[in-house]
Scaffold this motif. Structure first.
Motif, short mmCIF file in Angstrom:
data_model
loop_
_atom_site.label_atom_id
_atom_site.label_comp_id
_atom_site.label_asym_id
_atom_site.label_seq_id
_atom_site.Cartn_x
_atom_site.Cartn_y
_atom_site.Cartn_z
N ALA A 63 -9.44 4.11 17.87
CA ALA A 63 -9.80 5.31 17.36
C ALA A 63 -11.09 5.55 18.38
N ARG A 64 -11.28 7.06 18.41
CA ARG A 64 -12.61 7.36 18.87
C ARG A 64 -13.45 7.98 18.06
N CYS A 65 -14.60 7.97 17.78
CA CYS A 65 -15.80 8.80 16.69
C CYS A 65 -16.65 8.94 17.64
N VAL A 68 -10.57 10.58 16.18
CA VAL A 68 -9.16 10.74 16.73
C VAL A 68 -8.83 9.30 16.76
N THR A 85 -6.40 6.58 18.53
CA THR A 85 -6.12 6.76 20.17
C THR A 85 -4.94 5.75 20.22
N TYR A 139 -13.35 15.79 9.54
CA TYR A 139 -12.09 15.31 10.12
C TYR A 139 -12.02 15.43 11.81
N GLY A 140 -12.73 16.46 12.32
CA GLY A 140 -12.40 16.42 13.82
C GLY A 140 -13.53 15.49 14.76
#
Length: 375
Positions: A26-28, A9, A11, A5-6
């Motif tokens: 998003a950012r991975c 995010v 965005t 999960y973490g």
């Protein structure tokens, strides 16, 4: 592969599109990415199966133009997302729409060098999927991302490899083949149809069959693209007919019966004049004047399709050279090109000096300097 999960995010707001899929910035692991999901109105278990199948299909295709899948991720609302690397540039449907605006919606893009290069890369990537036993089955203009760097390097990335397109009514229904709408088997000929429709949309900005309900769309496929009795479709086919070498292959590839289409993507590319059997021209064997003309066609094609007023895109595509310096250099470099290669062209220098917007100037100078083999 499930991502923790973490590691991800979201965005930004979801990107505009025809659905049913939703793409969210998003950012991975700190890198720019896109998260693909389906709305909660679609059964979550069905959506999960679609995303898992797409992850497996995409991972199986080894081609540099295929956007790299990163894994599956469960979002804050429990909705499953397919994470992929974020492609550079813009989606092809947006670029085509910009071309429509410039032509008063009477046309979209021309069959120029940049368009041909994009179609060839898309076709090669889909063909690579066939070599791996994977039909794309979901190709549409919003599946393709295109970027042109300041140095003229073209990057094409493709998403949505799914083996079988989700049967959901909406805008993407316009790009389905007849056998998909009949819940039949899909294969290479399905992708031939969808690539041909991708070319048709690129030139005209529309699909000949506008119905978005699957049942209505299936009935509509009974009329060939050139025979659809609707004003926009008739005007669009008249536009396609301006390129006789394209009209014939597109008519054949858009046949409702898969048996009457070209059997492979490579065959369609060859019929469109983009066959891969010809050796790539080299500087020692090709006419240098033709090389310059081809390079300039790419520049001019991009200039007419990519909006210089878009600040983010401008930063991605143009140099940082001051505009005042560029304005002094451009006429000189254009004159040198025309003196060397375009003496027989009366309007050579005005054509090379013309700018859609002044922010485009540094890129034009760099391209012309490259043709002169200058740094």
């Amino acid at each position: 592969m499930m991502l923790e999960y973490g590691r991800v995010v979201l965005t930004g707001a979801p990107l505009a599109g025809g659905g049913p899929q939703v793409w969210t910035p998003a950012r991975c692991d700190g890198a720019s990415a896109l998260a693909k999901s389906y709305p909660l109105s679609i059964d979550p278990q069905t959506a999960a199966l679609w995303l898992q199948a797409e992850l497996q299909a995409t991972a199986a295709v080894a081609h540099p133009a295929v956007a790299r899948p990163l894994g599956l991720w469960s979002g804050p609302d429990g909705n499953l997302h397919l994470m992929i690397e974020r492609p550079p540039g813009r989606r092809w449907d947006e670029i085509v729409r910009i071309g429509q605006q410039r032509h008063g919606y009477l046309a979209a893009r021309g069959w120029d060098a940049l368009t041909q290069a994009v179609v060839a890369v898309v076709g090669a990537a889909v063909q690579a999927g066939h070599y791996a036993g994977v039909a794309h089955a979901n190709l549409a203009p919003d599946s393709v991302w295109v970027d042109l760097s300041a140095s003229g390097e073209l990057t094409v990335k493709i998403t949505d490899f799914s083996r079988s397109a989700p049967m959901v009514g909406g805008p993407r229904t316009r790009f389905m083949a007849a056998e998909q709408l009949a819940n039949g088997a899909v294969d290479a000929r399905t992708d031939v149809f969808r690539l041909a429709l991708f070319v048709y949309f690129t030139l005209t900005g529309i699909s000949p069959w506008p119905a978005e309900d699957p049942a209505a769309a299936r009935i509509a496929r009974g009329a060939a693209a050139k025979d659809v009795r609707e004003d926009k479709a008739q005007a669009a086919w008249a536009l396609v007919a301006n390129w006789p070498t394209l009209a014939g292959p597109l008519h054949r590839a858009l046949d409702a019966d898969p048996r009457r289409r070209p059997a492979q993507i490579a065959e369609l590319l060859s019929l469109l004049g983009l066959g891969q059997a010809l050796p790539a021209p080299t500087r020692s064997t090709m006419d240098i004047g033709y090389a310059v003309a081809a390079a300039l066609a790419v520049v001019l094609g991009a200039a007419l399709s990519l909006p210089a007023e878009d600040s983010k895109l401008t930063r991605a595509l143009l140099d940082r050279q001051p505009l005042t310096a560029c304005a002094r250099q451009l006429p000189t470099v254009a004159k040198q090109i025309c003196d060397r290669y375009g003496k027989s062209q009366a309007n050579c220098q005005p054509a090379l000096s013309f700018l859609v917007a002044r922010e485009e100037c540094p890129n034009r100078v760099k391209q012309l300097s490259t043709c002169l083999e200058a740094p």
